[in-house]
Scaffold this motif. Structure first.
Motif, PDB file in Angstrom:
ATOM      1  N   GLN A  79       0.823  -1.291  -0.075  1.00  0.00           N
ATOM      2  CA  GLN A  79       0.170   0.093   0.050  1.00  0.00           C
ATOM      3  C   GLN A  79       0.811   1.250   0.302  1.00  0.00           C
ATOM      4  N   THR A 105      -3.321   8.549   7.778  1.00  0.00           N
ATOM      5  CA  THR A 105      -3.378   6.902   7.558  1.00  0.00           C
ATOM      6  C   THR A 105      -1.888   6.877   7.310  1.00  0.00           C
ATOM      7  N   PHE A 125      -0.726   9.516  11.888  1.00  0.00           N
ATOM      8  CA  PHE A 125      -1.363   8.773  12.952  1.00  0.00           C
ATOM      9  C   PHE A 125      -1.735   7.362  12.161  1.00  0.00           C
ATOM     10  N   GLU A 126      -1.719   6.415  12.867  1.00  0.00           N
ATOM     11  CA  GLU A 126      -1.727   4.928  12.418  1.00  0.00           C
ATOM     12  C   GLU A 126      -2.657   4.054  13.427  1.00  0.00           C
ATOM     13  N   ALA A 127      -3.643   3.587  13.002  1.00  0.00           N
ATOM     14  CA  ALA A 127      -4.678   2.954  13.743  1.00  0.00           C
ATOM     15  C   ALA A 127      -4.137   1.452  14.173  1.00  0.00           C
ATOM     16  N   THR A 131       1.788  -1.650  12.617  1.00  0.00           N
ATOM     17  CA  THR A 131       2.187  -0.760  11.662  1.00  0.00           C
ATOM     18  C   THR A 131       2.612   0.646  12.169  1.00  0.00           C
ATOM     19  N   GLY A 155      -3.483   5.230  16.770  1.00  0.00           N
ATOM     20  CA  GLY A 155      -4.911   5.643  17.233  1.00  0.00           C
ATOM     21  C   GLY A 155      -5.675   6.096  16.240  1.00  0.00           C
ATOM     22  N   SER A 157      -7.134   8.474  13.765  1.00  0.00           N
ATOM     23  CA  SER A 157      -6.853   9.841  13.306  1.00  0.00           C
ATOM     24  C   SER A 157      -7.940  10.718  13.510  1.00  0.00           C
ATOM     25  N   ASP A 172      -4.304   8.949   2.839  1.00  0.00           N
ATOM     26  CA  ASP A 172      -4.511   7.728   1.954  1.00  0.00           C
ATOM     27  C   ASP A 172      -5.266   6.590   2.583  1.00  0.00           C
ATOM     28  N   PRO A 173      -6.501   6.675   2.478  1.00  0.00           N
ATOM     29  CA  PRO A 173      -7.558   5.678   3.072  1.00  0.00           C
ATOM     30  C   PRO A 173      -7.051   4.261   2.699  1.00  0.00           C
ATOM     31  N   SER A 189     -11.000   3.367   4.715  1.00  0.00           N
ATOM     32  CA  SER A 189     -10.859   3.494   5.938  1.00  0.00           C
ATOM     33  C   SER A 189      -9.856   4.389   6.242  1.00  0.00           C
ATOM     34  N   PRO A 190     -10.134   5.687   6.867  1.00  0.00           N
ATOM     35  CA  PRO A 190     -11.389   6.296   7.046  1.00  0.00           C
ATOM     36  C   PRO A 190     -12.234   6.373   5.786  1.00  0.00           C
TER      37      PRO A 190
END
Ligand SMILES: C[S@@+](CC[C@H](N)C(=O)[O-])C[C@H]1O[C@@H](n2cnc3c(N)ncnc32)[C@H](O)[C@@H]1O
Length: 397
Positions: A79, A105, A125-127, A131, A155, A157, A172-173, A189-190
């Motif tokens: 990605q 992202t 931010f990274e959920a 990663t 978390g 974003s 860059d969802p 996502s998002p």
């Protein structure tokens, strides 16, 4: 990858071992793994280092030599934006006068690194926890002077963005989830709309989306720029605020280290009779709906109202936005006729392009049973509402 594996990947022992495997050939994986274990390395460490070395090798064409200092997992690498494209994303924010950008992202941080390298602050931010651990390593170099701070926040974003002191926002969802590739922007996502809604609150906003994004999904006031790299359409960037060059559609064609931009209205070109030359517009120009603009520039016309091949009578001017071919012969789309014509020319290898025809090159090629020594290019398409095959030769660029 889970967080434990991510921590192992960024451990000094794994980084050192992966560094020593820079030139290792995956074909020698078993022997290499056995040798490293004989040398006393733990099996988990050996597996992590070998996997990292292999991913770095795969990343080099996309990210350049920087890949050798980065860490990856496979999904993240697949990605990650190409370095040449990330650099242009970053350039937009710099030219917009931004000082700090939130990457909503981050993934493994390819885009965030480019923004930091351009001298802007970054909050990435990274959920996903694993990663985020890898991204923190990839951005660590940019925490050293003279770079402004680049930090990774693990978390969601959208929930945390308000706390970040930034004037630019990039996203860059993710376009894949456990059920596979998502084509509906509402399933990104998002979700795309939630990101686009942020535009009025920031100086500049940019979103990387899939190149198949329907034109209706581009909101008014945004610039949509379809990007191709060496012929592959890789994304559409949606830009707003000071990051937009204007409103409407554009195509950015990147070949090697040069890039070329075309923009304008998405009106259709007129169609007309086949001329002496055929032009195959770059995929970014087609996706952007700018074939009409290109036709006007090249004084060309469509071969058919529904098909994105252009034609013209005189040698077309050199252009990065289309490949030009001289039409040698127009033939019926009939396997027997084509086989006879190609054999008469001693053709053994045929490159087949097609548009507006169901027959695939894989279906046609074996049926031609060619055994000659020459090479030819066939274009299967529709002319004046009927299927046709054109024998063509490339016009040198
Ligand atoms: C397509 S990747 C980004 C790749 C990145 N631009 C690069 O070039 O390396 C999308 C990433 O966004 C993350 N993500 C998705 N929704 C998120 C959210 N709400 N907050 C933070 N990260 C999110 C995913 O976990 C995934 O790693």
């Amino acid at each position: 990858m889970d967080p434990v594996a991510a921590r192992l990947t960024v451990s000094p022992a794994c980084l050192a071992l992966a560094g020593s495997l820079r030139d290792f050939d995956p074909k020698d994986a078993l022997a290499t793994s056995a040798r490293l274990r004989r040398d006393g390395h733990e099996p988990a460490l050996v597996a992590a280092a070998m996997s990292l070395a292999e991913l770095r090798r795969e990343a080099r064409p996309r990210l350049g030599d920087a890949a050798d200092a980065m860490v990856f997992h496979r999904a993240g690498l697949e990605q990650a934006s190409r370095a040449v494209v990330s650099g242009l994303h970053a350039e937009r924010f710099a030219a917009a006068g931004c000082t700090a950008v939130a990457d909503l992202t981050a993934g493994l941080g390819a885009d965030a690194r480019a923004v930091a390298a351009r001298g802007l602050g970054v909050v990435a931010f990274e959920a996903d926890e694993a990663t985020a651990i890898l991204a923190a390593h990839n951005l660590a170099a940019h925490n050293l002077a003279p770079w402004p701070a680049a930090r990774v926040v693990h978390g969601d974003s959208l929930a945390l963005l308000a706390e970040a002191d930034v004037d630019g926002v990039f996203a860059d969802p993710a376009r894949r989830n456990a059920r596979g590739r998502r084509h509906d922007p509402a399933d990104y996502s998002p979700a795309l709309d939630r990101v686009l809604d942020l535009a009025p609150r920031y100086r500049a906003l940019g979103v990387k989306a899939g190149p198949g994004l329907p034109h209706e999904a581009v909101p008014p006031g945004f610039e949509a720029e379809w990007v191709s790299v060496d012929g592959d359409v890789v994304e559409v960037g949606l830009w707003a605020g000071a990051a937009a060059h204007g409103e409407g559609h554009a195509a950015l064609v990147i070949r090697g280290d040069r890039h070329h931009r075309i923009a304008g209205p998405t009106d259709r070109a007129d169609a007309g009779a086949l001329g002496a030359y055929l032009l195959e517009p770059d995929g970014a120009v087609i996706r952007a709906g700018l074939v009409g603009v290109l036709a006007e520039r090249l004084e060309a016309r469509l071969v058919d109202p529904q098909i994105a091949y252009l034609t013209c009578d005189a040698v077309p001017p050199a252009t990065p936005f289309a490949r030009a071919y001289r039409v040698i012969e127009r033939l019926p789309l009939d396997v027997k006729v084509l086989a006879k014509e190609l054999r008469a020319r001693d053709v053994g290898t045929v490159d087949i392009k097609k548009r507006g025809v169901d027959l695939t090159p894989e279906q046609l090629r074996p049926r031609l049973k060619l055994r000659g020594s020459g090479r030819a290019t066939l274009v299967l398409t529709r002319l004046e509402g009927r299927h046709a095959a054109l024998l063509v030769e490339a016009v040198p660029a």
